[in-house]
Design an enzyme around this catalytic site. Structure first.
Site: not given
Length: 341
Positions: A102, A224
């Site tokens: 991430s 996400h």
């Protein structure tokens, strides 16, 4: 480059009050990193890392630049310990690949030669701000599902989304009523993310269908997931004005688990990954298939090490998340013959 080595950087959730304080005291190279972030952002981010308070550090807008700053500080200290030269993002140990989980993907831009410290500091602060903006517009969360295969969990997410949307009517916000798989972290360890009502339906279904454990994650939003779509569009516009150069060391994409080097591709990746699943299992599988046998996890925590152990059994994992570990890692690199001659 050292063919069997990859540098990996952690993502949000690895933050803890006090992180980086030891390396700030021990390394001039690390102090330069913290000073660069503090000066660029215009506030003492380093003090939040070292002293908190915890709620301030945990906030998305602070947690993301804090994790990146600390990770880069440990990397700088490690490189400093391998070389007598001034701080440089090249050193006698040059990995064949870099990757980050991430926001860790933004960290990887610096050692890969794609962006300098100031550019990355601006980037991750804006990334955190936009994600915070999206998470306040639509309440959501994330949960780790342990002991369930991805196919079953995908069915559960689709069922939970259908059920939730059926109760909401026709006028809904972006991401409302949706839940998806967000992180493929390791076999039997998958994270789902979405709007709060859909997430609650999905976790109940997962428990009913035999998940070993369902763990609500201590995050403030549905990262996400489709909830982050507005942040994706805004970050893409922001990135259009940031110098992202071609990488000299390939960065493995969170989205496709393939290597990226072109600056335009990296810009697109950094924006689109906000609302896309993190393909961490496939990332590690790609790296091992490319001959990587030694992984350096650089930054706070040991989350990535735990994942790698379940994906690539037998791989060597070196953690660099403390001043003591910096010296141990440098000793290992020398004794293992990983340094360029």
């Amino acid at each position: 480059m050292t063919k069997q080595v990859a540098f990996l950087f952690p993502g949000q959730g690895s933050q803890v009050v006090g992180m980086g304080a030891d390396i700030y005291e021990a390394s001039e190279a690390a102090r330069r990193v913290f000073r660069a972030f503090d000066e660029t952002l215009g506030f003492p981010l380093s003090e939040i890392c070292f002293h908190g308070p915890e709620d301030t550090l945990r906030s998305t807008i602070n947690a993301q630049p804090a994790i990146v700053a600390v990770s880069l500080a440990y990397l700088a200290a490690f490189q400093e310990s391998l070389s007598s030269h001034d701080l440089s993002w090249s050193s006698p140990l040059v990995p064949s690949y870099t990757a980050g989980h991430s926001v860790g993907e933004a960290t990887a831009l610096v050692p890969a030669g794609s962006a300098d410290l100031k550019k990355v500091a601006y980037l991750v602060r804006e990334r955190g701000r936009l994600m915070h903006e999206a998470e306040t517009a639509c309440l959501g969360g994330m949960a780790a599902i342990i002991g369930m295969d991805k196919e079953t969990l995908q069915e559960i997410c689709e069922q939970a989304t259908q059920q939730t949307k059926a109760t909401l009517g026709t006028t809904i916000q972006v991401g409302e009523g949706e839940v998806i798989i967000a992180n493929y972290n390791a076999p039997g360890q998958i994270v789902i993310s979405g709007e709060q009502r859909a997430l609650e339906v999905a976790t109940a279904l997962a428990e009913a269908r035999g998940a070993t454990r369902v763990i609500s994650l201590s995050v403030s939003g549905a990262f996400h997931s489709p909830i982050m779509a507005p942040a994706t569009d805004k970050l893409a516009r922001f990135l259009a004005n940031i110098d992202i150069h071609d990488a000299t060391i390939p960065i493995i994409s969170n989205i496709t688990a393939t290597p990226l080097t072109q600056g335009t591709a990296l810009r697109n990746e950094l924006a689109q990954q906000l609302a896309s699943p993190v393909q961490w299992v496939r990332t590690i599988e790609y790296l091992t298939s490319a001959g990587i046998t030694t992984f350096f996890e650089i930054g706070p925590g040991r989350a990535l090490a735990g994942m790698i152990k379940r994906i690539a059994r037998g791989a060597k994992i070196i953690n660099i998340g403390s001043a003591v570990e910096v010296e141990k890692a440098a000793t290992f690199a020398r004794e293992a013959g990983l340094l360029l001659q």
